[in-house]
Design a protein around this motif. Sequence first.
Motif, short mmCIF file in Angstrom:
data_model
loop_
_atom_site.label_atom_id
_atom_site.label_comp_id
_atom_site.label_asym_id
_atom_site.label_seq_id
_atom_site.Cartn_x
_atom_site.Cartn_y
_atom_site.Cartn_z
N SER A 81 3.12 5.87 -2.88
CA SER A 81 4.35 6.58 -3.25
C SER A 81 4.47 6.72 -4.76
O SER A 81 4.83 7.78 -5.27
CB SER A 81 5.57 5.85 -2.69
N LEU A 82 4.16 5.66 -5.49
CA LEU A 82 4.19 5.72 -6.95
C LEU A 82 3.17 6.72 -7.47
O LEU A 82 3.45 7.48 -8.40
CB LEU A 82 3.93 4.34 -7.55
N GLY A 83 2.00 6.74 -6.88
CA GLY A 83 0.98 7.70 -7.28
C GLY A 83 1.43 9.13 -7.04
O GLY A 83 1.22 10.01 -7.88
N ASP A 84 2.07 9.37 -5.90
CA ASP A 84 2.59 10.70 -5.62
C ASP A 84 3.65 11.11 -6.64
O ASP A 84 3.66 12.25 -7.12
CB ASP A 84 3.18 10.76 -4.21
N MET A 85 4.53 10.17 -6.99
CA MET A 85 5.57 10.48 -7.98
C MET A 85 4.94 10.78 -9.34
O MET A 85 5.34 11.72 -10.03
CB MET A 85 6.55 9.33 -8.09
N ALA A 86 3.95 9.98 -9.72
CA ALA A 86 3.29 10.17 -11.01
C ALA A 86 2.57 11.51 -11.05
O ALA A 86 2.60 12.21 -12.07
CB ALA A 86 2.31 9.03 -11.28
N SER A 87 1.93 11.91 -9.94
CA SER A 87 1.21 13.18 -9.94
C SER A 87 2.18 14.35 -9.97
O SER A 87 1.82 15.44 -10.42
CB SER A 87 0.28 13.28 -8.73
N ALA B 140 0.84 -1.20 0.00
CA ALA B 140 0.00 0.00 0.00
C ALA B 140 0.87 1.25 0.00
O ALA B 140 0.61 2.20 -0.74
CB ALA B 140 -0.94 -0.01 1.20
N HIS B 141 1.91 1.24 0.81
CA HIS B 141 2.82 2.39 0.86
C HIS B 141 3.47 2.60 -0.51
O HIS B 141 3.58 3.74 -0.99
CB HIS B 141 3.89 2.18 1.93
N ALA B 142 3.92 1.52 -1.14
CA ALA B 142 4.55 1.63 -2.46
C ALA B 142 3.58 2.18 -3.49
O ALA B 142 3.94 3.04 -4.30
CB ALA B 142 5.08 0.27 -2.90
N GLN B 143 2.33 1.72 -3.47
CA GLN B 143 1.35 2.21 -4.44
C GLN B 143 1.08 3.69 -4.26
O GLN B 143 1.03 4.45 -5.24
CB GLN B 143 0.04 1.42 -4.30
#
Length: 81
Positions: free
Chosen positions: A36-42, A31-34
Motif C-alpha cells: 500500500s505504501l509503495g502504491d501511494m509513493a508511485s 506485506a499489505h502495508a508495504q
Amino acid sequence: MTIMTDRIGNVTRQRYEQLVTQAKDLIAQVAHAQFSLGDMASEIEPMRAVDSDDEQLLRGRIYGHDTDEPARVPAAPTPNW
C-alpha cells in the motif's frame, strides 16, 4: 518407547497453532502495508521509462543542471516515536 507430548516447547500444541496463525496474520498485514505504501509513493512520483526525456529532466534535478555533482539535500529529521 516413544512418549508423545501435546506440547511444543513450553506451550501446548493448541497454543502453538494459535501463535502460528497470529504470526501469519501479522506477516500478511505487514506485506499489505508495504504494498500500500509503495502504491501511494508511485502515485506521488511515478516511475519513468529509462532514457526518456523525463529521465534527463530527473537527472537534472538530482545532479544540478550543469554539473555532475549531486545536489546536496538536507537530511530529513528522524521521527521521535
